[in-house]
Design a protein around this motif. Sequence first.
Motif, PDB file in Angstrom:
ATOM      1  N   ILE A   1       0.969  -1.218  -0.429  1.00 42.52           N
ATOM      2  CA  ILE A   1      -0.111   0.539   0.125  1.00 42.52           C
ATOM      3  C   ILE A   1       0.782   1.001   0.427  1.00 42.52           C
ATOM      4  CG2 ILE A   1      -0.122   0.243   3.272  1.00 42.52           C
ATOM      5  CD1 ILE A   1      -3.331   1.242   1.910  1.00 42.52           C
ATOM      6  N   ARG A   2       0.199   2.525  -0.353  1.00 39.11           N
ATOM      7  CA  ARG A   2       1.180   3.620  -0.669  1.00 39.11           C
ATOM      8  C   ARG A   2       0.531   4.672   0.505  1.00 39.11           C
ATOM      9  NH1 ARG A   2       4.844   4.555  -4.038  1.00 39.11           N
ATOM     10  NH2 ARG A   2       5.720   2.981  -5.471  1.00 39.11           N
ATOM     11  N   PRO A   3       0.960   5.685   0.950  1.00 36.23           N
ATOM     12  CA  PRO A   3       0.055   6.759   2.443  1.00 36.23           C
ATOM     13  C   PRO A   3      -1.008   6.973   1.021  1.00 36.23           C
ATOM     14  CG  PRO A   3       1.973   7.147   1.866  1.00 36.23           C
ATOM     15  CD  PRO A   3       2.063   6.227   1.164  1.00 36.23           C
ATOM     16  N   ASP A   4      -1.231   7.022   0.027  1.00 34.79           N
ATOM     17  CA  ASP A   4      -2.387   7.884  -0.822  1.00 34.79           C
ATOM     18  C   ASP A   4      -3.465   7.560  -0.260  1.00 34.79           C
ATOM     19  OD1 ASP A   4      -1.967   7.456  -3.515  1.00 34.79           O
ATOM     20  OD2 ASP A   4      -2.046   6.049  -2.190  1.00 34.79           O
ATOM     21  N   VAL A   5      -3.400   6.198   0.324  1.00 35.87           N
ATOM     22  CA  VAL A   5      -4.914   5.402   0.621  1.00 35.87           C
ATOM     23  C   VAL A   5      -5.103   4.175   1.912  1.00 35.87           C
ATOM     24  CG1 VAL A   5      -5.678   4.444  -1.725  1.00 35.87           C
ATOM     25  CG2 VAL A   5      -3.912   2.753  -0.590  1.00 35.87           C
ATOM     26  N   SER A   6      -6.102   4.616   2.381  1.00 34.04           N
ATOM     27  CA  SER A   6      -5.988   4.300   3.944  1.00 34.04           C
ATOM     28  C   SER A   6      -6.414   3.040   3.984  1.00 34.04           C
ATOM     29  CB  SER A   6      -7.122   4.904   4.378  1.00 34.04           C
ATOM     30  OG  SER A   6      -8.689   4.619   4.084  1.00 34.04           O
ATOM     31  N   GLU A   7      -6.793   1.779   2.918  1.00 37.47           N
ATOM     32  CA  GLU A   7      -7.420   0.343   2.976  1.00 37.47           C
ATOM     33  C   GLU A   7      -6.826  -0.378   1.228  1.00 37.47           C
ATOM     34  OE1 GLU A   7     -10.717  -1.043   5.320  1.00 37.47           O
ATOM     35  OE2 GLU A   7     -11.212  -1.320   3.694  1.00 37.47           O
ATOM     36  N   LYS A   8      -6.598  -1.169   1.165  1.00 39.84           N
ATOM     37  CA  LYS A   8      -6.504  -1.965  -0.344  1.00 39.84           C
ATOM     38  C   LYS A   8      -6.639  -3.374   0.237  1.00 39.84           C
ATOM     39  CE  LYS A   8      -3.028  -3.414  -3.453  1.00 39.84           C
ATOM     40  NZ  LYS A   8      -1.954  -2.502  -3.846  1.00 39.84           N
ATOM     41  N   LYS A   9      -7.579  -3.535  -0.536  1.00 37.64           N
ATOM     42  CA  LYS A   9      -7.739  -5.457  -0.681  1.00 37.64           C
ATOM     43  C   LYS A   9      -7.352  -5.931  -1.577  1.00 37.64           C
ATOM     44  CE  LYS A   9     -11.989  -7.877   0.726  1.00 37.64           C
ATOM     45  NZ  LYS A   9     -13.076  -7.176   1.100  1.00 37.64           N
ATOM     46  N   GLU A  10      -7.489  -7.941  -0.667  1.00 28.81           N
ATOM     47  CA  GLU A  10      -6.909  -8.500  -2.296  1.00 28.81           C
ATOM     48  C   GLU A  10      -7.477  -9.734  -1.312  1.00 28.81           C
ATOM     49  OE1 GLU A  10      -2.662  -6.078  -4.478  1.00 28.81           O
ATOM     50  OE2 GLU A  10      -2.509  -8.000  -3.785  1.00 28.81           O
ATOM     51  N   GLY A  11      -8.428  -9.870  -2.522  1.00 26.73           N
ATOM     52  CA  GLY A  11      -9.033 -11.517  -1.664  1.00 26.73           C
ATOM     53  C   GLY A  11      -8.825 -11.206  -0.375  1.00 26.73           C
ATOM     54  N   ARG A  12      -8.702 -11.866   0.240  1.00 27.23           N
ATOM     55  CA  ARG A  12      -9.254 -12.186   1.998  1.00 27.23           C
ATOM     56  C   ARG A  12      -7.597 -11.373   2.733  1.00 27.23           C
ATOM     57  NH1 ARG A  12      -7.240 -16.573   3.803  1.00 27.23           N
ATOM     58  NH2 ARG A  12      -6.498 -17.813   2.488  1.00 27.23           N
ATOM     59  N   PHE A  13      -7.004 -10.872   2.228  1.00 24.78           N
ATOM     60  CA  PHE A  13      -6.248 -10.271   2.182  1.00 24.78           C
ATOM     61  C   PHE A  13      -6.143  -8.573   2.543  1.00 24.78           C
ATOM     62  CE2 PHE A  13      -3.212 -13.347   3.265  1.00 24.78           C
ATOM     63  CZ  PHE A  13      -3.339 -14.136   2.757  1.00 24.78           C
ATOM     64  N   THR A  14      -6.351  -7.318   3.419  1.00 30.11           N
ATOM     65  CA  THR A  14      -6.264  -6.609   3.499  1.00 30.11           C
ATOM     66  C   THR A  14      -5.538  -5.482   4.264  1.00 30.11           C
ATOM     67  OG1 THR A  14      -8.534  -6.800   3.725  1.00 30.11           O
ATOM     68  CG2 THR A  14      -8.123  -4.634   4.158  1.00 30.11           C
ATOM     69  N   ILE A  15      -4.835  -4.464   3.631  1.00 29.06           N
ATOM     70  CA  ILE A  15      -3.645  -3.629   4.395  1.00 29.06           C
ATOM     71  C   ILE A  15      -4.839  -2.433   5.172  1.00 29.06           C
ATOM     72  CG2 ILE A  15      -1.795  -2.558   4.651  1.00 29.06           C
ATOM     73  CD1 ILE A  15      -0.775  -4.100   2.391  1.00 29.06           C
ATOM     74  N   SER A  16      -4.383  -1.746   6.058  1.00 31.29           N
ATOM     75  CA  SER A  16      -5.295  -0.681   6.790  1.00 31.29           C
ATOM     76  C   SER A  16      -4.054   0.402   7.001  1.00 31.29           C
ATOM     77  CB  SER A  16      -6.379  -0.998   8.124  1.00 31.29           C
ATOM     78  OG  SER A  16      -7.093  -1.998   8.167  1.00 31.29           O
ATOM     79  N   PHE A  17      -4.303   1.813   6.775  1.00 26.88           N
ATOM     80  CA  PHE A  17      -2.628   2.733   6.363  1.00 26.88           C
ATOM     81  C   PHE A  17      -3.434   3.425   7.370  1.00 26.88           C
ATOM     82  CE2 PHE A  17       1.209   3.526   5.465  1.00 26.88           C
ATOM     83  CZ  PHE A  17       1.112   4.808   5.672  1.00 26.88           C
ATOM     84  N   ASN A  18      -2.599   3.890   7.931  1.00 29.62           N
ATOM     85  CA  ASN A  18      -3.018   5.308   9.314  1.00 29.62           C
ATOM     86  C   ASN A  18      -1.885   6.552   9.386  1.00 29.62           C
ATOM     87  OD1 ASN A  18      -3.383   7.186  11.146  1.00 29.62           O
ATOM     88  ND2 ASN A  18      -4.685   5.821  12.369  1.00 29.62           N
ATOM     89  N   LYS A  19      -2.254   6.978   8.193  1.00 31.52           N
ATOM     90  CA  LYS A  19      -1.415   8.313   7.935  1.00 31.52           C
ATOM     91  C   LYS A  19      -0.330   8.668   9.387  1.00 31.52           C
ATOM     92  CE  LYS A  19       1.179  11.192   4.679  1.00 31.52           C
ATOM     93  NZ  LYS A  19       0.558  11.498   3.434  1.00 31.52           N
ATOM     94  N   SER A  20      -1.565   9.608  10.200  1.00 34.07           N
ATOM     95  CA  SER A  20      -1.478  10.116  11.182  1.00 34.07           C
ATOM     96  C   SER A  20      -0.926   9.576  12.254  1.00 34.07           C
ATOM     97  CB  SER A  20      -2.802  10.941  11.775  1.00 34.07           C
ATOM     98  OG  SER A  20      -3.734   9.744  11.869  1.00 34.07           O
ATOM     99  N   ALA A  21      -1.148   8.100  12.436  1.00 36.52           N
ATOM    100  CA  ALA A  21      -0.833   7.453  13.511  1.00 36.52           C
ATOM    101  C   ALA A  21       0.415   6.590  13.347  1.00 36.52           C
ATOM    102  CB  ALA A  21      -1.968   6.380  14.399  1.00 36.52           C
TER     103      ALA A  21
END
Lengths: 113, 115
Positions: free
Chosen positions: B50-70
Amino acid sequence: DAGITQSPRHKVTETGTPVTLRCHQTENHRYMYWYRQDPGHGLRLIHYSYGVKDTDKGEVSDGYSVSRSKTEDFLLTLESATSSQTSVYFCATRTGFSGNTIYFGEGSWLTVV
Amino acid sequence: QQQVKQSPQSLIVQKGGISIINCAYENTAFDYFPWYQQFPGKGPALLIAIRPDVSEKKEGRFTISFNKSAKQFSLHIMDSQPGDSATYFCAASRENSNSGYALNFGKGTSLLVTP
């Protein structure tokens, strides 16, 4: 699979002897890396290369040297192996384009006795 | 010093459950955050990034959640399967040629999914 071949895959050597690990890639990737993996430490960067004859140090470079005389080959040398260099060594490559995947080889298990 | 901190060190999840692995970073110059999966005796392989310009990315059963401020990001594995049992590494890098695009890895999480 990025066509990365590491050799040797397994080696046992004695303290004080020189050791060279070889990484060969077939994808013409510009960047090549050597990481070591140890329990509790994850993967740590030893050295990397951004082109033929262009190399730089990573986080844990002491005791290691590298050479890249051809795009496809990146050599890691332990000048005088120590027991603390017993580890699994991974070579990795990527293209020069931002965001592209870093691909890893299968690893070289080195034991220094 | 460890530039990327990962937790937990190990995780046991029942089949069908959700596996959650967390990572935190300090360097605000990092702008690329991949997760790698490693099976015993093999090299790490890219799972999702994932890149920091998005907060979430999902691929199948796998998801990245991203919190730039934290300065935190996490991997969620939905409907975990025994075949997901592996070691997972988070990583971060600066996408500029001065650093060679080298990845800074967390220490890894050993995931075991029980039947």
